[in-house]
Design an enzyme around this catalytic site. Sequence first.
Site, short mmCIF file in Angstrom:
data_model
loop_
_atom_site.label_atom_id
_atom_site.label_comp_id
_atom_site.label_asym_id
_atom_site.label_seq_id
_atom_site.Cartn_x
_atom_site.Cartn_y
_atom_site.Cartn_z
N HIS A 7 -5.00 -4.77 -11.65
CA HIS A 7 -5.43 -5.28 -10.86
C HIS A 7 -6.58 -6.27 -11.08
CE1 HIS A 7 -6.93 -5.85 -6.96
NE2 HIS A 7 -8.18 -6.17 -7.09
N ILE B 125 0.62 -0.84 0.24
CA ILE B 125 0.34 0.15 -0.21
C ILE B 125 0.82 1.63 0.17
CG2 ILE B 125 -1.74 1.32 1.50
CD1 ILE B 125 -2.59 -1.51 2.66
N ASN C 16 -1.22 0.48 -12.72
CA ASN C 16 -1.34 -0.50 -11.78
C ASN C 16 -2.34 -1.41 -12.87
OD1 ASN C 16 -1.42 -2.29 -9.20
ND2 ASN C 16 -2.99 -1.75 -8.69
N GLN D 99 -5.52 -12.87 -19.89
CA GLN D 99 -5.53 -11.12 -20.74
C GLN D 99 -4.63 -10.11 -19.73
OE1 GLN D 99 -7.88 -11.08 -22.74
NE2 GLN D 99 -7.47 -12.95 -22.36
N GLU E 154 -7.10 6.47 -3.72
CA GLU E 154 -8.09 5.26 -3.37
C GLU E 154 -7.28 4.24 -3.84
OE1 GLU E 154 -12.03 3.35 -4.70
OE2 GLU E 154 -11.43 5.85 -5.19
N THR F 168 -4.40 6.43 -7.55
CA THR F 168 -5.08 8.39 -7.06
C THR F 168 -4.28 6.61 -5.90
OG1 THR F 168 -7.10 7.32 -7.13
CG2 THR F 168 -6.22 8.83 -9.00
C1 GRF Z 1 -1.06 -9.96 -10.88
O1 GRF Z 1 -1.63 -11.34 -11.02
C2 GRF Z 1 -1.63 -8.42 -11.28
O2 GRF Z 1 -3.02 -8.85 -11.21
C3 GRF Z 1 -1.47 -8.41 -9.48
O3 GRF Z 1 0.04 -9.43 -8.68
C4 GRF Z 1 -0.45 -10.27 -10.15
C5 GRF Z 1 1.48 -9.68 -10.04
O4 GRF Z 1 2.32 -11.20 -11.52
N1 GRF Z 1 -1.27 -7.05 -9.02
P1 GRF Z 1 3.42 -11.25 -12.39
O5 GRF Z 1 4.57 -11.58 -10.72
O6 GRF Z 1 3.63 -10.06 -13.59
O7 GRF Z 1 3.42 -12.26 -12.92
#
Ligand code: GRF
Length: 216
Positions: free
Chosen positions: A112, A95, A110, A176, A146, A144
């Site tokens: 997510h 964080i 980022n 993906q 949040e 941001t």
């Molecule tokens: C991914 O699933 C991403 O969405 C999340 O952390 C994981 C990182 O995977 N934030 P990697 O280290 O890039 O293989």
Amino acid sequence: MTSICNLVVLISGSGSNLQTLINGQQDGSLPINIKAVISNRSDAFGLERATNAGIPAIALAHDQFSDRGSFDQALMQQIDEYTPDLVVLAGFMRILTPELVAHYSSRMLNIHPSLLPKYQGLNTHQRALDAGDNVHGVTVHFVTEELDGGPAVIQATVPVYQQDSAEELAKRIQSQEHIIYPMAVNWYASQRLQLQGDRVLLDGELLPKHGHQINS
Ligand code: GRF
């Protein structure tokens, strides 16, 4: 001539997303130069990926700092040595303080693993399964204050099947991720993205509220 966008990539683990950016830099499909990879965990495999590609790989262990603020100060100092145009969080499991977020405002992305604003935080795959969702996904967004909440750039959906485990779902999502993160970085690096309040413009056109949609 397209200019090259200087990146610093922050990781905590395997770095498979980092690898897709390294590949794109090496094969010339991304106009980027990854100046450094920084991990808060010294055993992150992504550091090896960086070293193998000849990219400076830096371990900055968060547990060597007395508090979040002092770690983030050191992190900012380290990042700024490389004067990046863009900071890419690729599985960086920390964080961030508001000071750090403000410092990289409009130039930090980022990824997510959920269809934000659903499932901010951890364990997103299990939460999607527990909720009985039949669609799950992943979002690239600007960072941001949040947590997992900034303006969305791209969102990809994947189907959820009845017998899925969280691991199977994670794999489907990752394939993906490896498409949409390079795509978003490419748009940024090619100066095609702009922020307008809490929305993102691509080539001057407002993207949908949850980002450009890709359905698989
Ligand atoms: C991914 O699933 C991403 O969405 C999340 O952390 C994981 C990182 O995977 N934030 P990697 O280290 O890039 O293989």
